[in-house]
Design a protein around this motif. Structure first.
Motif, PDB file in Angstrom:
ATOM      1  N   LEU A  59      -7.519   5.979  26.469  1.00  0.00           N
ATOM      2  CA  LEU A  59      -6.387   6.635  25.823  1.00  0.00           C
ATOM      3  C   LEU A  59      -6.525   6.568  24.308  1.00  0.00           C
ATOM      4  O   LEU A  59      -7.263   5.754  23.777  1.00  0.00           O
ATOM      5  CB  LEU A  59      -5.077   5.960  26.229  1.00  0.00           C
ATOM      6  CG  LEU A  59      -4.727   6.013  27.703  1.00  0.00           C
ATOM      7  CD1 LEU A  59      -3.507   5.152  27.976  1.00  0.00           C
ATOM      8  CD2 LEU A  59      -4.485   7.432  28.140  1.00  0.00           C
ATOM      9  N   LYS A  60      -5.798   7.431  23.647  1.00  0.00           N
ATOM     10  CA  LYS A  60      -5.698   7.424  22.195  1.00  0.00           C
ATOM     11  C   LYS A  60      -4.223   7.421  21.811  1.00  0.00           C
ATOM     12  O   LYS A  60      -3.355   7.681  22.640  1.00  0.00           O
ATOM     13  CB  LYS A  60      -6.359   8.677  21.605  1.00  0.00           C
ATOM     14  CG  LYS A  60      -7.851   8.676  21.688  1.00  0.00           C
ATOM     15  CD  LYS A  60      -8.379   9.870  20.933  1.00  0.00           C
ATOM     16  CE  LYS A  60      -9.866   9.796  20.795  1.00  0.00           C
ATOM     17  NZ  LYS A  60     -10.360  10.856  19.941  1.00  0.00           N
ATOM     18  N   ARG A  61      -3.958   7.131  20.551  1.00  0.00           N
ATOM     19  CA  ARG A  61      -2.574   7.141  20.064  1.00  0.00           C
ATOM     20  C   ARG A  61      -1.929   8.506  20.251  1.00  0.00           C
ATOM     21  O   ARG A  61      -0.751   8.601  20.555  1.00  0.00           O
ATOM     22  CB  ARG A  61      -2.522   6.798  18.575  1.00  0.00           C
ATOM     23  CG  ARG A  61      -2.839   5.412  18.281  1.00  0.00           C
ATOM     24  CD  ARG A  61      -1.615   4.595  17.965  1.00  0.00           C
ATOM     25  NE  ARG A  61      -2.124   3.223  17.906  1.00  0.00           N
ATOM     26  CZ  ARG A  61      -1.677   2.249  18.634  1.00  0.00           C
ATOM     27  NH1 ARG A  61      -0.673   2.437  19.411  1.00  0.00           N
ATOM     28  NH2 ARG A  61      -2.211   1.070  18.569  1.00  0.00           N
ATOM     29  N   GLU A  62      -2.716   9.565  20.056  1.00  0.00           N
ATOM     30  CA  GLU A  62      -2.175  10.914  20.215  1.00  0.00           C
ATOM     31  C   GLU A  62      -1.682  11.148  21.646  1.00  0.00           C
ATOM     32  O   GLU A  62      -0.680  11.829  21.864  1.00  0.00           O
ATOM     33  CB  GLU A  62      -3.220  11.974  19.854  1.00  0.00           C
ATOM     34  CG  GLU A  62      -3.661  11.944  18.412  1.00  0.00           C
ATOM     35  CD  GLU A  62      -4.791  10.953  18.148  1.00  0.00           C
ATOM     36  OE1 GLU A  62      -5.598  10.681  19.071  1.00  0.00           O
ATOM     37  OE2 GLU A  62      -4.846  10.424  17.032  1.00  0.00           O
ATOM     38  N   ASP A  63      -2.409  10.569  22.616  1.00  0.00           N
ATOM     39  CA  ASP A  63      -1.984  10.704  24.013  1.00  0.00           C
ATOM     40  C   ASP A  63      -0.621  10.033  24.234  1.00  0.00           C
ATOM     41  O   ASP A  63       0.244  10.580  24.915  1.00  0.00           O
ATOM     42  CB  ASP A  63      -3.016  10.075  24.954  1.00  0.00           C
ATOM     43  CG  ASP A  63      -4.367  10.753  24.879  1.00  0.00           C
ATOM     44  OD1 ASP A  63      -4.406  11.964  24.564  1.00  0.00           O
ATOM     45  OD2 ASP A  63      -5.383  10.086  25.137  1.00  0.00           O
ATOM     46  N   PRO A  76       5.474  11.010  32.202  1.00  0.00           N
ATOM     47  CA  PRO A  76       4.506  10.625  31.178  1.00  0.00           C
ATOM     48  C   PRO A  76       3.337   9.845  31.764  1.00  0.00           C
ATOM     49  O   PRO A  76       2.222   9.905  31.237  1.00  0.00           O
ATOM     50  CB  PRO A  76       5.318   9.770  30.210  1.00  0.00           C
ATOM     51  CG  PRO A  76       6.473   9.279  30.994  1.00  0.00           C
ATOM     52  CD  PRO A  76       6.746  10.316  32.033  1.00  0.00           C
ATOM     53  N   GLY A  77       3.561   9.133  32.847  1.00  0.00           N
ATOM     54  CA  GLY A  77       2.471   8.397  33.487  1.00  0.00           C
ATOM     55  C   GLY A  77       1.398   9.335  34.013  1.00  0.00           C
ATOM     56  O   GLY A  77       0.200   9.065  33.868  1.00  0.00           O
ATOM     57  N   CYS A  78       1.805  10.441  34.606  1.00  0.00           N
ATOM     58  CA  CYS A  78       0.837  11.427  35.096  1.00  0.00           C
ATOM     59  C   CYS A  78       0.063  12.043  33.938  1.00  0.00           C
ATOM     60  O   CYS A  78      -1.142  12.287  34.038  1.00  0.00           O
ATOM     61  CB  CYS A  78       1.538  12.519  35.899  1.00  0.00           C
ATOM     62  SG  CYS A  78       2.196  11.950  37.458  1.00  0.00           S
ATOM     63  N   PHE A  79       0.754  12.281  32.820  1.00  0.00           N
ATOM     64  CA  PHE A  79       0.093  12.844  31.646  1.00  0.00           C
ATOM     65  C   PHE A  79      -0.984  11.889  31.136  1.00  0.00           C
ATOM     66  O   PHE A  79      -2.106  12.300  30.834  1.00  0.00           O
ATOM     67  CB  PHE A  79       1.116  13.130  30.545  1.00  0.00           C
ATOM     68  CG  PHE A  79       0.489  13.606  29.278  1.00  0.00           C
ATOM     69  CD1 PHE A  79       0.109  14.932  29.137  1.00  0.00           C
ATOM     70  CD2 PHE A  79       0.242  12.737  28.237  1.00  0.00           C
ATOM     71  CE1 PHE A  79      -0.485  15.373  27.983  1.00  0.00           C
ATOM     72  CE2 PHE A  79      -0.357  13.165  27.078  1.00  0.00           C
ATOM     73  CZ  PHE A  79      -0.724  14.490  26.949  1.00  0.00           C
ATOM     74  N   LEU A  80      -0.665  10.603  31.032  1.00  0.00           N
ATOM     75  CA  LEU A  80      -1.636   9.624  30.541  1.00  0.00           C
ATOM     76  C   LEU A  80      -2.798   9.447  31.516  1.00  0.00           C
ATOM     77  O   LEU A  80      -3.940   9.271  31.092  1.00  0.00           O
ATOM     78  CB  LEU A  80      -0.953   8.289  30.270  1.00  0.00           C
ATOM     79  CG  LEU A  80       0.017   8.272  29.100  1.00  0.00           C
ATOM     80  CD1 LEU A  80       0.650   6.901  28.962  1.00  0.00           C
ATOM     81  CD2 LEU A  80      -0.664   8.688  27.822  1.00  0.00           C
ATOM     82  N   THR A  81      -2.521   9.491  32.790  1.00  0.00           N
ATOM     83  CA  THR A  81      -3.593   9.392  33.781  1.00  0.00           C
ATOM     84  C   THR A  81      -4.563  10.553  33.648  1.00  0.00           C
ATOM     85  O   THR A  81      -5.786  10.371  33.667  1.00  0.00           O
ATOM     86  CB  THR A  81      -2.998   9.366  35.205  1.00  0.00           C
ATOM     87  OG1 THR A  81      -2.128   8.246  35.322  1.00  0.00           O
ATOM     88  CG2 THR A  81      -4.084   9.286  36.253  1.00  0.00           C
ATOM     89  N   ARG A  82      -4.018  11.763  33.493  1.00  0.00           N
ATOM     90  CA  ARG A  82      -4.868  12.942  33.312  1.00  0.00           C
ATOM     91  C   ARG A  82      -5.704  12.846  32.041  1.00  0.00           C
ATOM     92  O   ARG A  82      -6.893  13.153  32.039  1.00  0.00           O
ATOM     93  CB  ARG A  82      -4.001  14.195  33.263  1.00  0.00           C
ATOM     94  CG  ARG A  82      -4.243  15.162  34.383  1.00  0.00           C
ATOM     95  CD  ARG A  82      -3.385  16.370  34.190  1.00  0.00           C
ATOM     96  NE  ARG A  82      -2.187  15.944  33.476  1.00  0.00           N
ATOM     97  CZ  ARG A  82      -0.946  16.266  33.768  1.00  0.00           C
ATOM     98  NH1 ARG A  82      -0.692  17.069  34.679  1.00  0.00           N
ATOM     99  NH2 ARG A  82       0.087  15.821  33.119  1.00  0.00           N
ATOM    100  N   ALA A  83      -5.081  12.403  30.943  1.00  0.00           N
ATOM    101  CA  ALA A  83      -5.794  12.287  29.671  1.00  0.00           C
ATOM    102  C   ALA A  83      -6.924  11.277  29.786  1.00  0.00           C
ATOM    103  O   ALA A  83      -8.044  11.519  29.299  1.00  0.00           O
ATOM    104  CB  ALA A  83      -4.827  11.886  28.562  1.00  0.00           C
ATOM    105  N   SER A  84      -6.667  10.155  30.434  1.00  0.00           N
ATOM    106  CA  SER A  84      -7.689   9.127  30.599  1.00  0.00           C
ATOM    107  C   SER A  84      -8.831   9.620  31.479  1.00  0.00           C
ATOM    108  O   SER A  84     -10.007   9.399  31.171  1.00  0.00           O
ATOM    109  CB  SER A  84      -7.058   7.877  31.205  1.00  0.00           C
ATOM    110  OG  SER A  84      -8.015   6.887  31.420  1.00  0.00           O
ATOM    111  N   ARG A  85      -8.517  10.309  32.556  1.00  0.00           N
ATOM    112  CA  ARG A  85      -9.570  10.826  33.448  1.00  0.00           C
ATOM    113  C   ARG A  85     -10.402  11.896  32.760  1.00  0.00           C
ATOM    114  O   ARG A  85     -11.627  11.942  32.928  1.00  0.00           O
ATOM    115  CB  ARG A  85      -8.951  11.387  34.720  1.00  0.00           C
ATOM    116  CG  ARG A  85      -8.494  10.313  35.651  1.00  0.00           C
ATOM    117  CD  ARG A  85      -7.947  10.872  36.927  1.00  0.00           C
ATOM    118  NE  ARG A  85      -7.481   9.799  37.786  1.00  0.00           N
ATOM    119  CZ  ARG A  85      -6.692   9.955  38.810  1.00  0.00           C
ATOM    120  NH1 ARG A  85      -6.275  11.155  39.127  1.00  0.00           N
ATOM    121  NH2 ARG A  85      -6.318   8.932  39.529  1.00  0.00           N
TER     122      ARG A  85
END
Length: 98
Positions: A59-63, A76-85
């Motif tokens: 992850l990044k701060r922007e995420d 927001p959890g789904c958003f962060l999971t997608r960004a990390s993947r």
């Protein structure tokens, strides 16, 4: 009888939902809102980590910023999971995305 006539008969037989089904719906909605609130609280705790620790999770701060400023009813959890993947997929393809 035609299919449309059967459908109309079923609509008339359904009637009003019972008290149990209405209360189950309300409880389900309230549970979902509570989960979203808890997710946002946990993401707020991620702001305490430094950039290196976030990058270890992909992850990044922007995420984090995008996840917390999204609509309340978006998870927001789904958003962060997608960004990390997505970041992990780019890494394994050899694309540097720091």
């Amino acid at each position: 009888m035609r299919t449309t006539q059967h459908a109309l008969d079923l609509d008339l037989a359904a009637g009003k939902p019972s008290l149990a089904s209405r209360s189950a719906t309300v409880i389900g909605v309230l549970t979902g809102v509570w989960r979203l609130y808890q997710d946002r609280r946990q993401i707020a705790r991620l702001h305490d980590l430094d950039d290196r620790q976030l990058l270890d999770m992909g992850l990044k701060r922007e995420d984090l910023h995008e996840a917390t400023t999204s609509s309340f009813f978006d998870s927001p959890g789904c958003f962060l999971t997608r960004a990390s993947r997505n970041r992990a997929n780019l890494f394994y393809r050899g694309v540097r995305h720091d």
